[in-house]
Design a protein around this motif. Structure first.
Motif, mmCIF file in Angstrom:
data_model
loop_
_atom_site.group_PDB
_atom_site.id
_atom_site.type_symbol
_atom_site.label_atom_id
_atom_site.label_comp_id
_atom_site.label_asym_id
_atom_site.label_seq_id
_atom_site.Cartn_x
_atom_site.Cartn_y
_atom_site.Cartn_z
ATOM 1 N N PHE A 525 60.922 48.858 19.461
ATOM 2 C CA PHE A 525 60.183 49.344 18.303
ATOM 3 C C PHE A 525 58.711 49.299 18.683
ATOM 4 O O PHE A 525 58.123 48.231 18.784
ATOM 5 N N ASP A 526 58.108 50.435 18.936
ATOM 6 C CA ASP A 526 56.791 50.451 19.567
ATOM 7 C C ASP A 526 55.795 51.305 18.791
ATOM 8 O O ASP A 526 55.162 52.190 19.342
ATOM 9 N N ASP A 527 55.652 51.048 17.506
ATOM 10 C CA ASP A 527 54.662 51.743 16.688
ATOM 11 C C ASP A 527 53.273 51.252 17.100
ATOM 12 O O ASP A 527 52.989 50.051 17.015
ATOM 13 N N PRO A 528 52.376 52.152 17.548
ATOM 14 C CA PRO A 528 51.046 51.704 18.000
ATOM 15 C C PRO A 528 50.209 51.078 16.893
ATOM 16 O O PRO A 528 49.243 50.373 17.171
ATOM 17 N N LYS A 529 50.598 51.306 15.633
ATOM 18 C CA LYS A 529 49.845 50.736 14.521
ATOM 19 C C LYS A 529 50.425 49.406 14.045
ATOM 20 O O LYS A 529 49.886 48.788 13.134
ATOM 21 N N ALA A 530 51.521 48.970 14.649
ATOM 22 C CA ALA A 530 52.176 47.738 14.200
ATOM 23 C C ALA A 530 51.414 46.514 14.682
ATOM 24 O O ALA A 530 50.760 46.523 15.727
ATOM 25 N N THR A 531 51.516 45.427 13.898
ATOM 26 C CA THR A 531 50.948 44.140 14.296
ATOM 27 C C THR A 531 51.892 43.497 15.303
ATOM 28 O O THR A 531 53.073 43.289 15.013
ATOM 29 N N ARG A 532 51.376 43.169 16.478
ATOM 30 C CA ARG A 532 52.250 42.722 17.571
ATOM 31 C C ARG A 532 52.163 41.212 17.758
ATOM 32 O O ARG A 532 51.414 40.716 18.591
ATOM 33 N N ILE A 533 52.929 40.500 16.969
ATOM 34 C CA ILE A 533 53.092 39.058 17.130
ATOM 35 C C ILE A 533 54.285 38.845 18.058
ATOM 36 O O ILE A 533 55.346 39.443 17.845
ATOM 37 N N PRO A 534 54.156 38.021 19.091
ATOM 38 C CA PRO A 534 55.286 37.862 20.024
ATOM 39 C C PRO A 534 56.496 37.218 19.358
ATOM 40 O O PRO A 534 56.390 36.184 18.705
ATOM 41 N N MET A 535 57.651 37.859 19.520
ATOM 42 C CA MET A 535 58.904 37.318 19.002
ATOM 43 C C MET A 535 59.438 36.252 19.949
ATOM 44 O O MET A 535 59.207 36.303 21.156
#
Length: 845
Positions: A525-535
């Motif tokens: 899931f690679d939306d460039p506008k998403a907040t990328r907190i490491p899972m």
């Protein structure tokens, strides 16, 4: 009478059944329901993480939880149980009733209820902080309560720089030391815990100096006010950064969820709405942008990165997409930026001067190799606005400040001390977590336990748990170190051992098979506008989906569990594994998930030619130049280890690029510049291509104007010294205050240090007229010697005992520096006319 009784009972029954909505706007409530439903439908595995509809909840609780789950980052959905969020929601509602603040629904929804502030690990601070802070602010106005909460925060934390990982608020409290991003996360959490709306404000990069900063805005009675986090002042809208902020280009905050407030929106994503707050701090202007192809046709959905020159790179501080007409706009401080547009591998750029340029057209194309451009980047002028503070207010605040320092230091006195042994150094780094480390070492008094702890970062000592340590220590067939980059650590090795069958472990121990399995089974899931907190690796396994970063971390974690040596390349960030396990550079193979394959990347050599000068003998990486690779039209800086080049460490022209260094083939840009004392920078940007097996040579161009003083290095203003031999260490910053100062390291009773003092005496009048502090630091035994000159030296001289590690090399060492850690002048060893040299340099500041 009976009819009246029945009527009253019916009314009471209806009242008891009255529905209280968390979201009273029915259209917005419907939007949230729709977004929540769409998210659950996007992947069937997500439903197990948030069974909101299956629980017996009030309408308010259910709507609040759905609001959180609709927009929280994917990692927050997979890595924390629903019970945690319900506790936070119930605490927020309880506090709202108890405190009685008159907070509008929209403000409460977006600036009180959300738990996450930035990229910290979530914890139970909301409940813990509320219990401690509520009694202190009972009966106060909102403004007074905001000031009081900041005093409480200062009791817990003070500033110290550290790595980019953000500690949770409770872990920060255990540490007592935090960088500004952690202090502001801590303070926003504290304010929200007692129902006061708050948000973290950040300037991604300063325009007039290197570095960035974050602080806090809090809402009271219809207005937003700012303050320095954990830096209490007598009044609101006051902090040490009033003046620097007036020179800022961009000030932002990320608002949770869909937000329709009055501020300028710069980006709306699936998790947050990013808003522009620069108008609160600086004079601004709007510029419009149009992105076109070479034939002049507009480019829809082109990505425009707005770049601020900082740490010798053009840093992407903000990104926006163009509309169907190829247009977008930005409001910013009245200085210079670089606007870089890209789409489908095509790119172009233009310098933009806000306040001068109203419409900027950017042409994107494919080939820019060999292009070079020189430009002067000018930051906004200073236009600070300071609120009035009475002498009585300042004195009272200073007294409280000292008391709060004492409270914090009393707690710090319970920490373990460094006894010089490897174990002692680890215990000292652990701060309030030292008992966890001590017990682990006591239970495992062997080299493996010590090597595990030494493989972690200094910050890990503060919040690593026994469960995580045991997970790696007991997994003897796995790669020992659990840390990959700045992700949150978790006990993933034991989890993988439990869920993988014997046959799976055997099959996936082949790296190529593991690459294919991850590619086939983990949806990206690679939306460039998403907040990328490491899972967490467990969260990725259970959800079977992840953003690119979390997928990469998952692969490396699973590989290490299976005994495969895997990593992210420290310079390029590429996912790699060692084909032999030796760790040799030639054995690292790049993982390509798109093709589910691996390969050794082709490389060439980059060599930089530079003619050393008296002003700048050895340009430093991040100080004077950087190299960025262009991938899909966007830039990614090569991340060499940082360090103080002028103190003998770090990456520089001489120790890396003079003879050449290998890099992957591809397109690059070399950015070089030298910041001047007024904050402006003459910049050269060169495009070049690296071909396999070939050496690419470029001139490293650094312009130093004769009539202006430039930044030649860095020195930490937080360096601690002692005023007397038995006093506690204090920082240079605490003595000098914000601004420029002179610091000199002197060897007692020896030449040429004695000569240097006499030169300062000869220039006494000019240095006193300048008025800024002059720090003379020497050894403990030499302090009395230096003070013997005090009646003849300038009155703005301050004396102290230097840290031992600073008393090495050629002496005296004299610098003009400022509290942004910039060095403008430096001399080591014997020199003639030191006082005149200082005054000459000061005149150019």
């Amino acid at each position: 009478m009976r009819k009246c009784l029945f009527a009253v009972m019916a009314m009471l029954l209806l009242a008891s059944c009255e529905v209280h909505h968390f979201i009273t706007d029915s259209s917005f409530r419907h939007q949230v329901e729709e977004d929540f439903g769409a998210r659950m439908a996007s992947n069937p595995n997500l439903k197990e993480f948030c069974p909101v509809d299956s629980l017996l909840l009030t309408t308010e609780e259910k709507e609040a939880l759905k609001f959180l789950y609709a927009y929280m980052p994917l990692a927050d959905l997979t890595d924390y149980p629903l019970s945690y969020y319900l506790d936070c929601v119930q605490s927020s509602f309880k506090t709202r009733e108890e405190m009685g603040w008159n907070v509008p629904e929209r403000i409460f929804r977006h600036f009180v209820l959300p738990i996450r502030v930035n990229n910290e690990k979530l914890d139970t601070a909301r409940m813990a902080f509320a219990r401690e802070i509520k009694p202190r602010i009972e009966g106060m106005s909102m403004k007074d309560a905001i000031l009081e909460v900041n005093h409480w925060c200062h009791e817990k934390l003070t500033y110290k720089p550290s790595d980019a990982r953000t500690l949770s608020p409770l872990a920060s409290a255990m540490s007592t030391l935090a960088r500004c991003g952690e202090e502001s996360t801590f303070t926003v959490t504290a304010l929200r815990s007692v129902g006061i709306p708050a948000r973290q404000v950040y300037t991604p990069r300063w325009a007039h100096t290197d570095d960035n900063h974050a602080w806090v805005e809090a809402w009271a009675d219809g207005e937003w006010y700012f303050m320095g986090a954990c830096e209490p002042e007598p009044v609101l809208n006051l902090g040490w950064f009033n003046a620097p902020a007036s020179r800022g280009m961009l000030m932002h905050t990320r608002v949770f969820g869909r937000y329709d407030g009055p501020e300028e929106k710069v980006m709306e994503g699936p998790n947050i709405t990013e808003i522009n707050l620069i108008d609160n701090y600086a004079k601004t202007a709007r510029a419009d942008f149009k992105v076109v192809r070479e034939d002049g046709s507009p480019v829809d959905s082109a990505l425009v990165d707005f770049k601020i020159y900082n740490y010798a790179e053009f840093y992407s501080a903000l990104s926006k997409f163009t509309d169907k007409e190829g247009r977008t706009f930005l409001t910013a401080g009245m200085g210079d930026m670089l606007a870089w547009a890209s789409k489908d591998g095509l790119y172009g750029w233009s310098k933009v001067s806000f306040g001068k340029d109203s419409l900027v057209t950017i042409v994107i194309s494919k080939d820019h190799s060999g292009e070079a451009e020189q430009m002067m980047i000018v930051p906004p002028p200073e236009t600070a606005n300071l609120p009035e503070v009475t002498e009585e207010q300042r004195k009272a605040n200073d007294i409280r400040f000292a008391q709060e320092d004492l409270i914090r230091k009393t707690y710090m006195a319970t920490f373990a001390k460094d006894d010089g042994t490897p174990e002692g150094r680890l215990l000292a780094k652990a701060a309030g977590n030292h008992e966890v480390i001590r017990k682990f070492l006591a239970d495992h008094p062997d080299q493996r336990a010590l090597e595990l702890l030494q493989s972690l970062s200094d910050k890990d000592m503060i919040d690593v748990t026994r469960e995580i340590l045991d997970d790696s220590y007991l997994s003897e067939e796995s790669i020992l170190c659990p840390r990959i980059e700045n992700e949150f650590l978790s006990p993933y090795k034991g989890f993988f051992k439990r869920v993988l069958s014997k046959d799976q472990k055997k099959a996936l121990s082949d790296p190529a098979t593991l690459v294919k399995w991850v590619n086939d089974n983990i949806e990206v899931f690679d939306d460039p506008k998403a907040t990328r907190i490491p899972m967490s690796p467990e969260g990725v396994w259970r959800a079977r989906m992840a953003d690119t970063r979390s997928r990469n971390l998952f692969f490396i974690s699973l590989a290490r569990t299976l005994g495969i040596d895997a990593r992210k390349d420290p310079v390029t960030g590429k996912v790699q594994y060692s084909s032999t396990g030796s760790g040799n550079a030639a054995d690292w193979r790049d993982v390509d998930f798109e093709s589910a394959s691996d390969a050794v990347a082709p490389t060439g050599i980059v060599r930089l030619d530079y003619e050393p000068t008296a002003a700048l003998g050895n340009p430093g990486y991040y100080s004077h130049f950087t190299i960025s690779k262009i991938a899909d039209g966007r830039t990614q800086v090569l991340s060499f280890d940082e360090g103080q080049v002028d103190m003998g460490g770090g990456v520089s022209w001489e120790n890396v690029f003079k003879k050449g260094t290998p890099v992957d083939t591809g397109e690059y840009i070399l950015v070089s510049g030298n910041r001047l004392s007024d904050g402006s920078v003459p910049v050269t940007m060169q495009h070049f291509t690296v071909k396999e097996g070939e050496t690419t040579s470029l001139d490293l161009t650094i312009t130093i104007p004769d009539n202006k003083l430039s930044v030649i290095g860095d020195f930490d203003a937080e360096t601690r010294y002692r005023v007397t031999a038995d006093s506690d260490p204090v920082s240079i910053l605490s003595t000098t205050g914000r601004g420029v100062y002179v610091v000199a390291f002197l060897t007692p009773r020896q030449e040429p240090s004695v000569h240097a003092i006499n030169d300062l005496i000869a220039s006494k009048d000019g240095l006193e007229k300048w008025g800024r502090p002059i720090m003379l630091l020497t050894t403990a035994e030499g302090l009395a010697w230096a003070k013997d000159y005090s009646d003849r030296l300038p009155s703005n001289v301050r004396f102290g005992i230097a840290p031992k590690e600073m008393m090495t090399g050629a002496m005296p060492r004299v610098m003009i520096a400022d509290t942004f850690n910039r060095v403008f002048f430096r001399t080591d060893g014997y020199t003639i006319g030191l006082g005149d040299q200082l005054l000459g340099a000061i005149a150019k500041l």
